[in-house]
Scaffold this active site. Sequence first.
Site, PDB file in Angstrom:
ATOM      1  N   SER A  26       0.842  -1.202   0.000  1.00  0.00           N
ATOM      2  CA  SER A  26       0.000   0.000   0.000  1.00  0.00           C
ATOM      3  C   SER A  26       0.877   1.253   0.000  1.00  0.00           C
ATOM      4  CB  SER A  26      -0.901  -0.003   1.228  1.00  0.00           C
ATOM      5  OG  SER A  26      -1.742  -1.137   1.194  1.00  0.00           O
ATOM      6  N   SER A  28       1.880   5.220  -2.091  1.00  0.00           N
ATOM      7  CA  SER A  28       2.035   5.785  -3.437  1.00  0.00           C
ATOM      8  C   SER A  28       3.020   4.991  -4.288  1.00  0.00           C
ATOM      9  CB  SER A  28       2.461   7.250  -3.346  1.00  0.00           C
ATOM     10  OG  SER A  28       3.687   7.369  -2.649  1.00  0.00           O
ATOM     11  N   THR A  29       4.096   4.464  -3.694  1.00  0.00           N
ATOM     12  CA  THR A  29       5.091   3.727  -4.486  1.00  0.00           C
ATOM     13  C   THR A  29       4.506   2.383  -4.928  1.00  0.00           C
ATOM     14  OG1 THR A  29       6.660   4.695  -2.916  1.00  0.00           O
ATOM     15  CG2 THR A  29       7.564   3.232  -4.576  1.00  0.00           C
ATOM     16  N   LYS A  94       6.913   1.034   8.876  1.00  0.00           N
ATOM     17  CA  LYS A  94       5.845   1.164   7.898  1.00  0.00           C
ATOM     18  C   LYS A  94       4.567   1.576   8.622  1.00  0.00           C
ATOM     19  CE  LYS A  94       5.158  -1.941   4.756  1.00  0.00           C
ATOM     20  NZ  LYS A  94       4.704  -0.872   3.861  1.00  0.00           N
ATOM     21  N   GLY A  96       2.716   4.458   7.489  1.00  0.00           N
ATOM     22  CA  GLY A  96       2.362   5.858   7.194  1.00  0.00           C
ATOM     23  C   GLY A  96       0.992   5.950   6.539  1.00  0.00           C
ATOM     24  N   GLU A 103      -0.438  -5.298   5.866  1.00  0.00           N
ATOM     25  CA  GLU A 103       0.867  -5.355   5.185  1.00  0.00           C
ATOM     26  C   GLU A 103       1.783  -6.363   5.880  1.00  0.00           C
ATOM     27  OE1 GLU A 103       1.360  -0.805   3.441  1.00  0.00           O
ATOM     28  OE2 GLU A 103       2.009  -1.234   5.476  1.00  0.00           O
ATOM     29  N   LYS A 121      14.111   7.452   2.103  1.00  0.00           N
ATOM     30  CA  LYS A 121      13.611   6.513   3.124  1.00  0.00           C
ATOM     31  C   LYS A 121      14.739   5.772   3.845  1.00  0.00           C
ATOM     32  CE  LYS A 121       9.300   7.317   1.825  1.00  0.00           C
ATOM     33  NZ  LYS A 121       8.337   6.368   1.325  1.00  0.00           N
TER      34      LYS A 121
HETATM   35  C1  5RP Z   1       1.394   2.198   4.225  1.00  0.00           C
HETATM   36  C2  5RP Z   1       2.864   2.065   4.177  1.00  0.00           C
HETATM   37  C3  5RP Z   1       3.571   2.597   2.973  1.00  0.00           C
HETATM   38  O1  5RP Z   1       4.303   1.565   2.404  1.00  0.00           O
HETATM   39  C4  5RP Z   1       4.494   3.691   3.388  1.00  0.00           C
HETATM   40  O2  5RP Z   1       3.750   4.681   4.073  1.00  0.00           O
HETATM   41  C5  5RP Z   1       5.225   4.306   2.190  1.00  0.00           C
HETATM   42  O3  5RP Z   1       4.311   5.034   1.423  1.00  0.00           O
HETATM   43  P1  5RP Z   1       4.746   5.825   0.111  1.00  0.00           P
HETATM   44  O4  5RP Z   1       5.125   4.801  -0.902  1.00  0.00           O
HETATM   45  O5  5RP Z   1       3.506   6.592  -0.273  1.00  0.00           O
HETATM   46  O6  5RP Z   1       5.901   6.742   0.460  1.00  0.00           O
HETATM   47  O7  5RP Z   1       3.491   1.532   5.054  1.00  0.00           O
HETATM   48  O8  5RP Z   1       0.878   1.729   5.445  1.00  0.00           O
END
Ligand code: 5RP
Length: 234
Positions: A26, A28-29, A94, A96, A103, A121
């Site tokens: 989950s 954006s990436t 993780k 965020g 996950e 990161k």
């Molecule tokens: C969601 C997560 C995401 O992998 C993490 O927040 C990174 O997000 P993004 O790819 O948007 O930077 O742990 O629960």
Amino acid sequence: MNIAKKNAAIAALGMVEDGMVLGLGSGSTAEIFIELLGAQVRQGMNVTGVPTSAATAACAKEHGVPLVDPDKVDRIHLTIDGADEIDENFQMIKGGGACLLREKIIADVSEHMAVIVDASKMVKTLGKFVLPVEVDPFAMGLTVERIYTAMGQAGIKNVETTLRPIKRGKKPLVTDGGNYIVDCACKKITDPILLSGLLNSIPGVMEHGLFINLADTIIIGEKDMAKVMEIVRE
Ligand code: 5RP
């Protein structure tokens, strides 16, 4: 689209083989990866995905990636997910995006986990990013007291906790599993393995954002390439 994240996602696509069951992370990436995967599916690639959140399931549907119920598969070959922080031992924060419980369930049962990130990161010590802790709303105040105690036992003092609100509003965010998220500003987590064990022992803690010994591959996207790092575990 963030080019570094996209280059990480492109490199991750190279790990996908026909016939695989994929854990779909989950954030954006992960969503960039799912979009690229959808294009491969349209060209005939045969894969199925296990989504780690309702948002990811919606994204996979939008891009034509077939989904399967996690209870209907006997193995998950590869999970591709993002992260908020990763240290040099491949330990991560993780959550965020508030999807940490699902996950972690999927990462834990996957045969291989590849984490796709941009260079921002990568950290020496975890903790600059808040540590999300998913708690049962029942007796949450008592659970938060236990969290403070655990933090103290792991050598983390003066932790500030915030009940995560919904994006545009004041109400508490409710996770896909019906829980709340308590974000803990730790500043420095010098012993993530110890803290993870202590948090795991609190009944009201449904899960926490320390992902210990789960990442096998880290793919760091840059402006025009991606760097791949592997860890070998006994
Ligand atoms: C969601 C997560 C995401 O992998 C993490 O927040 C990174 O997000 P993004 O790819 O948007 O930077 O742990 O629960």
